[in-house]
Design a protein around this motif. Structure first.
Motif, PDB file in Angstrom:
ATOM      1  N   PHE A  33      28.303   5.871   0.823  1.00 48.17           N
ATOM      2  CA  PHE A  33      27.582   6.805   0.355  1.00 48.17           C
ATOM      3  C   PHE A  33      29.378   7.500   0.820  1.00 48.17           C
ATOM      4  O   PHE A  33      29.432   8.009   2.303  1.00 48.17           O
ATOM      5  CB  PHE A  33      26.266   7.657   1.905  1.00 48.17           C
ATOM      6  N   TRP A  34      28.884   8.462   0.439  1.00 50.37           N
ATOM      7  CA  TRP A  34      30.451   9.441   0.496  1.00 50.37           C
ATOM      8  C   TRP A  34      29.797  10.895  -0.138  1.00 50.37           C
ATOM      9  O   TRP A  34      29.644  10.760  -1.200  1.00 50.37           O
ATOM     10  CB  TRP A  34      32.137   8.597   0.020  1.00 50.37           C
ATOM     11  N   GLU A  35      30.841  12.181   0.100  1.00 46.37           N
ATOM     12  CA  GLU A  35      29.686  13.166  -0.564  1.00 46.37           C
ATOM     13  C   GLU A  35      31.326  14.371   0.739  1.00 46.37           C
ATOM     14  O   GLU A  35      31.655  14.191   1.269  1.00 46.37           O
ATOM     15  CB  GLU A  35      28.669  13.665  -0.509  1.00 46.37           C
ATOM     16  N   PHE A  36      31.613  15.332  -0.451  1.00 47.70           N
ATOM     17  CA  PHE A  36      32.002  16.790  -0.394  1.00 47.70           C
ATOM     18  C   PHE A  36      31.600  17.603  -0.093  1.00 47.70           C
ATOM     19  O   PHE A  36      30.672  17.766  -0.408  1.00 47.70           O
ATOM     20  CB  PHE A  36      33.379  17.010  -1.466  1.00 47.70           C
ATOM     21  N   SER A  37      31.434  19.073   1.394  1.00 48.73           N
ATOM     22  CA  SER A  37      31.797  19.573   1.591  1.00 48.73           C
ATOM     23  C   SER A  37      29.677  20.662   1.442  1.00 48.73           C
ATOM     24  O   SER A  37      28.905  20.835   0.820  1.00 48.73           O
ATOM     25  CB  SER A  37      32.008  21.052  -0.057  1.00 48.73           C
ATOM     26  N   LEU A  38      29.562  18.982   2.712  1.00 45.80           N
ATOM     27  CA  LEU A  38      27.839  19.286   2.837  1.00 45.80           C
ATOM     28  C   LEU A  38      27.701  20.221   3.514  1.00 45.80           C
ATOM     29  O   LEU A  38      28.709  20.632   4.580  1.00 45.80           O
ATOM     30  CB  LEU A  38      27.322  18.345   2.880  1.00 45.80           C
ATOM     31  N   LYS A  39      26.424  20.711   4.133  1.00 46.17           N
ATOM     32  CA  LYS A  39      26.306  22.023   5.298  1.00 46.17           C
ATOM     33  C   LYS A  39      25.707  20.705   6.150  1.00 46.17           C
ATOM     34  O   LYS A  39      24.984  19.547   5.876  1.00 46.17           O
ATOM     35  CB  LYS A  39      25.040  22.794   4.722  1.00 46.17           C
ATOM     36  N   PRO A  40      25.368  21.137   7.620  1.00 48.27           N
ATOM     37  CA  PRO A  40      25.262  20.307   9.384  1.00 48.27           C
ATOM     38  C   PRO A  40      23.315  20.279   8.451  1.00 48.27           C
ATOM     39  O   PRO A  40      22.917  18.905   9.010  1.00 48.27           O
ATOM     40  CB  PRO A  40      24.982  21.628   9.755  1.00 48.27           C
ATOM     41  N   TRP A  41      23.215  20.939   7.707  1.00 44.59           N
ATOM     42  CA  TRP A  41      21.003  20.768   7.674  1.00 44.59           C
ATOM     43  C   TRP A  41      21.110  19.180   6.983  1.00 44.59           C
ATOM     44  O   TRP A  41      19.704  18.630   6.166  1.00 44.59           O
ATOM     45  CB  TRP A  41      20.728  21.874   7.454  1.00 44.59           C
ATOM     46  N   ASP A  42      21.824  19.354   5.769  1.00 40.46           N
ATOM     47  CA  ASP A  42      22.151  17.877   5.300  1.00 40.46           C
ATOM     48  C   ASP A  42      22.213  16.692   6.154  1.00 40.46           C
ATOM     49  O   ASP A  42      22.632  15.388   4.973  1.00 40.46           O
ATOM     50  CB  ASP A  42      23.256  18.350   3.806  1.00 40.46           C
ATOM     51  N   ILE A  43      23.376  16.643   6.799  1.00 36.71           N
ATOM     52  CA  ILE A  43      23.719  15.400   7.470  1.00 36.71           C
ATOM     53  C   ILE A  43      22.915  15.288   8.548  1.00 36.71           C
ATOM     54  O   ILE A  43      22.578  14.074   9.542  1.00 36.71           O
ATOM     55  CB  ILE A  43      24.730  15.656   7.887  1.00 36.71           C
ATOM     56  N   ALA A  44      22.559  16.288   9.309  1.00 40.58           N
ATOM     57  CA  ALA A  44      22.053  15.682  11.151  1.00 40.58           C
ATOM     58  C   ALA A  44      20.875  14.909  11.659  1.00 40.58           C
ATOM     59  O   ALA A  44      21.302  13.976  12.106  1.00 40.58           O
ATOM     60  CB  ALA A  44      21.763  17.065  11.486  1.00 40.58           C
ATOM     61  N   ALA A  45      20.576  14.991  10.310  1.00 40.02           N
ATOM     62  CA  ALA A  45      19.267  14.080  11.039  1.00 40.02           C
ATOM     63  C   ALA A  45      19.171  12.678   9.795  1.00 40.02           C
ATOM     64  O   ALA A  45      19.526  10.890  11.030  1.00 40.02           O
ATOM     65  CB  ALA A  45      17.916  14.376  10.034  1.00 40.02           C
ATOM     66  N   GLY A  46      19.894  12.931   8.883  1.00 40.96           N
ATOM     67  CA  GLY A  46      20.604  10.993   8.496  1.00 40.96           C
ATOM     68  C   GLY A  46      21.685  10.739   9.018  1.00 40.96           C
ATOM     69  O   GLY A  46      21.503   9.459   8.961  1.00 40.96           O
ATOM     70  N   GLN A  47      22.557  11.616   9.588  1.00 41.58           N
ATOM     71  CA  GLN A  47      23.530  10.335  10.515  1.00 41.58           C
ATOM     72  C   GLN A  47      23.012   9.855  11.426  1.00 41.58           C
ATOM     73  O   GLN A  47      24.113   9.231  11.991  1.00 41.58           O
ATOM     74  CB  GLN A  47      24.684  11.300  10.553  1.00 41.58           C
ATOM     75  N   LEU A  48      22.374  10.405  11.985  1.00 44.33           N
ATOM     76  CA  LEU A  48      21.653   9.503  13.355  1.00 44.33           C
ATOM     77  C   LEU A  48      20.837   8.449  13.073  1.00 44.33           C
ATOM     78  O   LEU A  48      21.472   7.065  13.481  1.00 44.33           O
ATOM     79  CB  LEU A  48      20.956  10.410  14.240  1.00 44.33           C
TER      80      LEU A  48
END
Length: 266
Positions: A203-218
């Motif tokens: 998966f790759w994407e530009f300019s996401l926000k912390p709430w888009d990423i925080a849970a999924g990245q863990l």
């Protein structure tokens, strides 16, 4: 179950009930525009309130960073919850059945527990730091894909940053040439969860926000994958520029993408 994960699951289910109950119902959602092409509904706010209420019953002094209500610093500032009550609002508004609730618990800036919940499919993706990731109790692992040849990638268009369209399309073309196909599903949280579950290879994407990423990245990392920015570093929570997958996929993705990136992303 980790006590914070238990609360996060309870909060995600509370929000999910609100979203499912109103999905596809002909009601006035009071849609507002936060910025160009970025929308919020009364259900985003109602789901977020349900999440915060559930957490505050157990931990009234914790801090929050939520998409709709912003940052609230509690007495226990070392404990923070990052919340996206409805990741995939546009899908939800259009009746497209692909959206999720995303909740991450952080202690001193590090994510220790995470939930990404798809309430329509009853799919509960969870992770606890150092203890692995699960889907409805079943252990998750990223794919064993060795390179981009034959890989299935997911991405998201930079609809909030259309000034990045040219750079984005250059990277897209460079990657698409080597992959089997590309998906744009409309929920970064679910894209990351799908990487963890092996449904997609990267998966790759530009300019996401912390709430888009925080849970999924863990969830990705606890499933054996890695998450990085386009420089291969750990600044993705700050920059919002994200690459995720198993180590080999991420390595090949970065190698192909870098020649087409603007200097600010390298």
């Amino acid at each position: 179950m980790h006590p914070m994960l238990n609360i996060a699951v309870r909060a995600a289910r509370a929000a999910g009930k609100i979203l499912v109950k109103n999905f596809g119902v002909e009601v006035d959602l009071n849609v507002q525009t936060k910025s160009q092409n970025d929308f919020v509904t009364e259900l985003d706010k109602a789901a977020e309130s349900a999440i915060i209420r559930t957490i505050q019953k157990a931990y009234p002094d914790h801090s929050f960073l939520a998409e709709e209500s912003g940052e609230v610093v509690g007495k226990e500032s070392d404990h923070q919850w990052i919340i996206d009550p409805l990741d995939g609002t546009t899908n939800y508004l259009r009746g497209i059945p692909h959206f999720a609730v995303s909740i991450a618990y952080l202690f001193k800036g590090a994510v220790h527990a995470a939930v990404v919940y798809d309430p329509l499919r009853e799919e509960l993706f969870t992770a606890t730091k150092g203890q692995g990731a699960q889907l409805n109790g079943k252990r998750l692992r990223v794919t064993k894909q060795r390179d981009l040849n034959g890989a299935l990638l997911a991405t998201g268009f930079p609809f909030k940053r259309k000034d990045m369209t040219k750079d984005y399309l250059a990277v897209f073309a460079a990657l698409f040439e080597h992959t089997s196909d590309m998906r744009r599903n409309g929920s970064a949280a679910l894209d990351l969860a799908y990487v963890a579950n092996g449904r997609i290879d990267g998966f790759w994407e530009f300019s996401l926000k912390p709430w888009d990423i925080a849970a999924g990245q863990l969830i990705v990392r606890e499933a054996g994958g890695i998450v990085a920015d386009f420089a291969g570093g750990h600044g993705f929570m700050r920059s919002g520029h994200v690459v995720a997958g198993n180590p080999k996929v991420v390595q090949h993705l970065l190698t192909k993408a870098r020649p087409h990136l603007p200097e600010s992303l390298r």
